[in-house]
Enzyme design. Sequence first.
Site: not given
Length: 277
Positions: A17, A68, A96, A147, A193, A197, A228
């Site tokens: 993305l 990083d 992002n 997300s 995850y 988010k 992705t």
Amino acid sequence: MASEKKIVLVTGANTGLGYEIVKALYESPVAYEIVLGCRTPSNGEAAIASLQSTLPSSASTLSVVQVDLESDASLEAAAAALAARTGGRLDVLVNNAGGTAGAGPATPRAVLNRTWDVNVAGPHALTTQLAPLLVAAPDPRLLFVTSGTSALAETVRADTPPLARINASPAAGWPKAAAGGLGDADADALAAYRAAKTGLNMVMRDWARVLRADGVKVWAVSPGFLATGLGGVGADKLKAIGALDPAIGGRFVRDVIEGKRDQDAGLVIRADSVQPW
């Protein structure tokens, strides 16, 4: 680099993305100074070469800075480099970069901690470093890529194929099978995850509060289910279960940068709606 062009930093910009966001901006008739934030600068340079080969003419310019998200020293250096190169101004920050923990961590604690570090602590730390540059811009914008799986209100729904898949309960017994039809994304990785988010959405809300008086418009952008490299599943497999072309997400983020969702600042937004909390 200091100029009248809007200066945009996109993290995780050399692939997925992030690359599509950069490409969408590079295709725009609006002139930008686009900075690709990449953990490995050579990957950013390769992405620039690819873009310039595909689109030999653009009103915008491209450059790279090392970012990083797991290294405070890297973020401090990136902020210093940008301040020196842009005259102390940043018009748009697109947080992002992120992802799942990958194959390294083995324990549930390690998976959750690293996923949180990359998706929440890293973007928050980078935003803190770059806040002085944002508040110096005339119309600053701050985006966090979240997300569709982060919405707490939708964890009880199963009325669409994606929600039915992601919210399905596995069969009784232990260990549990891979979750959500995402191949090697096991239950620990998926839970980490989604939690990260959801946490990032709260970070967005707090930055909207902190920067309100400075005129910074803030969003969490939910780009949809895109094909992705997230999770190491592979684009073809993701497309087979309904994932969309990442270019769609790139153009959506460009629309936000170019003012088409200003009325929804402070919220989690989808391309066609506001995402529930």
